[in-house]
Motif scaffolding. Structure first.
Motif, PDB file in Angstrom:
ATOM      1  N   UNK A   1      53.317  27.281  35.162  1.00 44.86           N
ATOM      2  CA  UNK A   1      52.508  26.447  36.064  1.00 44.86           C
ATOM      3  C   UNK A   1      51.873  27.283  37.179  1.00 44.86           C
ATOM      4  N   UNK A   2      51.835  28.593  36.957  1.00 42.31           N
ATOM      5  CA  UNK A   2      51.130  29.469  37.880  1.00 42.31           C
ATOM      6  C   UNK A   2      51.850  29.798  39.163  1.00 42.31           C
ATOM      7  N   UNK A   3      53.153  29.518  39.237  1.00 47.66           N
ATOM      8  CA  UNK A   3      53.915  29.816  40.443  1.00 47.66           C
ATOM      9  C   UNK A   3      54.635  31.162  40.330  1.00 47.66           C
ATOM     10  N   UNK A   4      55.057  31.679  41.475  1.00 48.37           N
ATOM     11  CA  UNK A   4      55.869  32.886  41.509  1.00 48.37           C
ATOM     12  C   UNK A   4      57.302  32.551  41.072  1.00 48.37           C
ATOM     13  N   UNK A   5      58.051  33.551  40.611  1.00 49.19           N
ATOM     14  CA  UNK A   5      59.448  33.304  40.219  1.00 49.19           C
ATOM     15  C   UNK A   5      60.261  32.715  41.373  1.00 49.19           C
ATOM     16  N   UNK A   6      61.254  31.911  41.084  1.00 51.29           N
ATOM     17  CA  UNK A   6      62.094  31.328  42.138  1.00 51.29           C
ATOM     18  C   UNK A   6      62.905  32.407  42.847  1.00 51.29           C
ATOM     19  N   UNK A   7      63.292  32.110  44.083  1.00 52.50           N
ATOM     20  CA  UNK A   7      64.141  33.028  44.841  1.00 52.50           C
ATOM     21  C   UNK A   7      65.529  32.421  45.008  1.00 52.50           C
ATOM     22  N   UNK A   8      66.540  33.282  45.052  1.00 53.90           N
ATOM     23  CA  UNK A   8      67.929  32.837  45.181  1.00 53.90           C
ATOM     24  C   UNK A   8      68.524  33.443  46.454  1.00 53.90           C
ATOM     25  N   UNK A   9      69.187  32.601  47.228  1.00 48.40           N
ATOM     26  CA  UNK A   9      69.777  33.040  48.496  1.00 48.40           C
ATOM     27  C   UNK A   9      71.249  32.648  48.537  1.00 48.40           C
ATOM     28  N   UNK A  10      72.108  33.613  48.804  1.00 44.94           N
ATOM     29  CA  UNK A  10      73.539  33.330  48.968  1.00 44.94           C
ATOM     30  C   UNK A  10      73.762  32.752  50.358  1.00 44.94           C
ATOM     31  N   UNK A  11      74.212  31.512  50.425  1.00 43.07           N
ATOM     32  CA  UNK A  11      74.387  30.823  51.702  1.00 43.07           C
ATOM     33  C   UNK A  11      75.771  31.016  52.295  1.00 43.07           C
ATOM     34  N   UNK A  12      76.738  31.365  51.470  1.00 44.04           N
ATOM     35  CA  UNK A  12      78.068  31.556  52.022  1.00 44.04           C
ATOM     36  C   UNK A  12      79.129  31.678  50.952  1.00 44.04           C
ATOM     37  N   UNK A  13      80.301  32.066  51.395  1.00 44.62           N
ATOM     38  CA  UNK A  13      81.473  32.191  50.522  1.00 44.62           C
ATOM     39  C   UNK A  13      82.665  31.621  51.273  1.00 44.62           C
ATOM     40  N   UNK A  14      83.466  30.819  50.584  1.00 42.23           N
ATOM     41  CA  UNK A  14      84.648  30.229  51.198  1.00 42.23           C
ATOM     42  C   UNK A  14      85.814  30.317  50.228  1.00 42.23           C
ATOM     43  N   UNK A  15      86.980  29.877  50.684  1.00 43.17           N
ATOM     44  CA  UNK A  15      88.161  29.891  49.836  1.00 43.17           C
ATOM     45  C   UNK A  15      88.890  31.220  49.874  1.00 43.17           C
ATOM     46  N   UNK A  16      90.094  31.269  49.302  1.00 39.64           N
ATOM     47  CA  UNK A  16      90.889  32.507  49.286  1.00 39.64           C
ATOM     48  C   UNK A  16      90.281  33.541  48.350  1.00 39.64           C
ATOM     49  N   UNK A  17      90.727  34.795  48.479  1.00 38.26           N
ATOM     50  CA  UNK A  17      90.172  35.879  47.674  1.00 38.26           C
ATOM     51  C   UNK A  17      90.371  35.648  46.183  1.00 38.26           C
ATOM     52  N   UNK A  18      91.487  35.039  45.810  1.00 40.85           N
ATOM     53  CA  UNK A  18      91.757  34.864  44.385  1.00 40.85           C
ATOM     54  C   UNK A  18      91.038  33.646  43.795  1.00 40.85           C
ATOM     55  N   UNK A  19      90.430  32.824  44.648  1.00 43.89           N
ATOM     56  CA  UNK A  19      89.724  31.640  44.146  1.00 43.89           C
ATOM     57  C   UNK A  19      88.526  31.333  45.060  1.00 43.89           C
ATOM     58  N   UNK A  20      87.564  32.262  45.105  1.00 38.84           N
ATOM     59  CA  UNK A  20      86.430  32.080  46.017  1.00 38.84           C
ATOM     60  C   UNK A  20      85.469  30.999  45.532  1.00 38.84           C
ATOM     61  N   UNK A  21      84.701  30.467  46.472  1.00 40.50           N
ATOM     62  CA  UNK A  21      83.649  29.497  46.167  1.00 40.50           C
ATOM     63  C   UNK A  21      82.353  30.017  46.797  1.00 40.50           C
ATOM     64  N   UNK A  22      81.339  30.241  45.961  1.00 43.68           N
ATOM     65  CA  UNK A  22      80.059  30.753  46.425  1.00 43.68           C
ATOM     66  C   UNK A  22      79.038  29.612  46.480  1.00 43.68           C
ATOM     67  N   UNK A  23      78.261  29.589  47.547  1.00 43.78           N
ATOM     68  CA  UNK A  23      77.183  28.611  47.693  1.00 43.78           C
ATOM     69  C   UNK A  23      75.848  29.345  47.624  1.00 43.78           C
TER      70      UNK A  23
END
Length: 229
Positions: free
Chosen positions: A169-191
């Motif tokens: 549709x003639x647009x540029x590729x999407x961009x991805x931004x890491x907003x944060x990381x939470x949770x313990x080291x062995x079970x992280x959650x990435x946003x």
């Protein structure tokens, strides 16, 4: 005695009985527990990555005799990446027999994706050294069999599909931004947030950054396709 019994049970799940059990012991020994007399699995991991790659390339060629290199490459990458290796490791209970140092064990090492993926490659190398390439190939095809059958769909991941949609549709590729990381080291959650140049965006959370990007892309693609009928 318990470790020996656990490894014997693991051999049954794996589908290979080792003539040299020390190879399996090394394959499941993490560097956090290694010593001068107890080698870890890093060298086996290096070899196993190559054995898996050859076995998988051969399997893909035989599964689709008409596929071009451009079709085979993403299928191959989807099957040999660390996430796929870790998934197979979980299915056969590899995490339960890993030999870990105390700190690694307390931090949830038996569930860590990178650690499981590395150990799975090391086990493949151990089979190769114990019984040759034919045995290693048989293990790979047995454990990865269902994935090989559905890899064409899996390889066309959500990020690729979204990029193709916007570029058409003639647009540029999407961009991805890491907003944060939470949770313990062995079970992280990435946003992660994915955003188009036209302003639309979606956010998603997952246990790895890559999985969060995929989930966000899938959600945004579904919304955009629904909006456009």
């Amino acid at each position: 005695m318990k470790l020996a019994a656990d490894l014997q049970a693991f051999e049954q799940k794996l589908g290979h009985r080792f003539r040299d059990p020390s190879l399996l012991v090394q394959a499941v020994t993490h560097s956090s527990l290694s010593s001068a007399t107890r080698p870890d699995n890093q060298r086996l991991e290096f070899l196993g990555d190559r054995v898996l790659g050859l076995a998988m390339a051969e399997a893909l060629l035989q599964a689709d005799m008409a596929a071009a290199e451009g079709q085979l490459a993403p299928r191959f990458n989807a099957l040999v990446r660390k996430e796929a290796c870790a998934d197979v490791a979980r299915e056969i209970g590899l995490g339960e027999v890993l030999k870990l140092g105390r700190s690694e064990m307390l931090s949830g090492g038996r569930r860590k994706e990178a650690l499981l993926g590395d150990a799975m490659e090391a086990v493949i190398a151990a089979v190769y050294l114990d019984a040759g390439f034919d045995a290693a190939r048989a293990i790979v095809r047995q454990l990865w069999g269902p994935r090989i059958g559905r890899v064409e769909q899996d390889a066309r991941d959500a990020k690729t599909a979204l990029q193709e949609w916007v570029q058409a549709r003639g647009q540029q590729p999407p961009s991805y931004t890491a907003l944060g990381r939470s949770g313990p080291d062995h079970q992280p959650v990435f946003t992660v947030e994915v955003r188009l140049t036209s302003g639309e965006s979606e956010q998603a959370q997952a246990g790895t950054k890559r999985a969060a990007e995929q989930a966000a892309a899938k959600a945004l693609l579904a919304r955009m396709e629904g909006r456009n009928g």
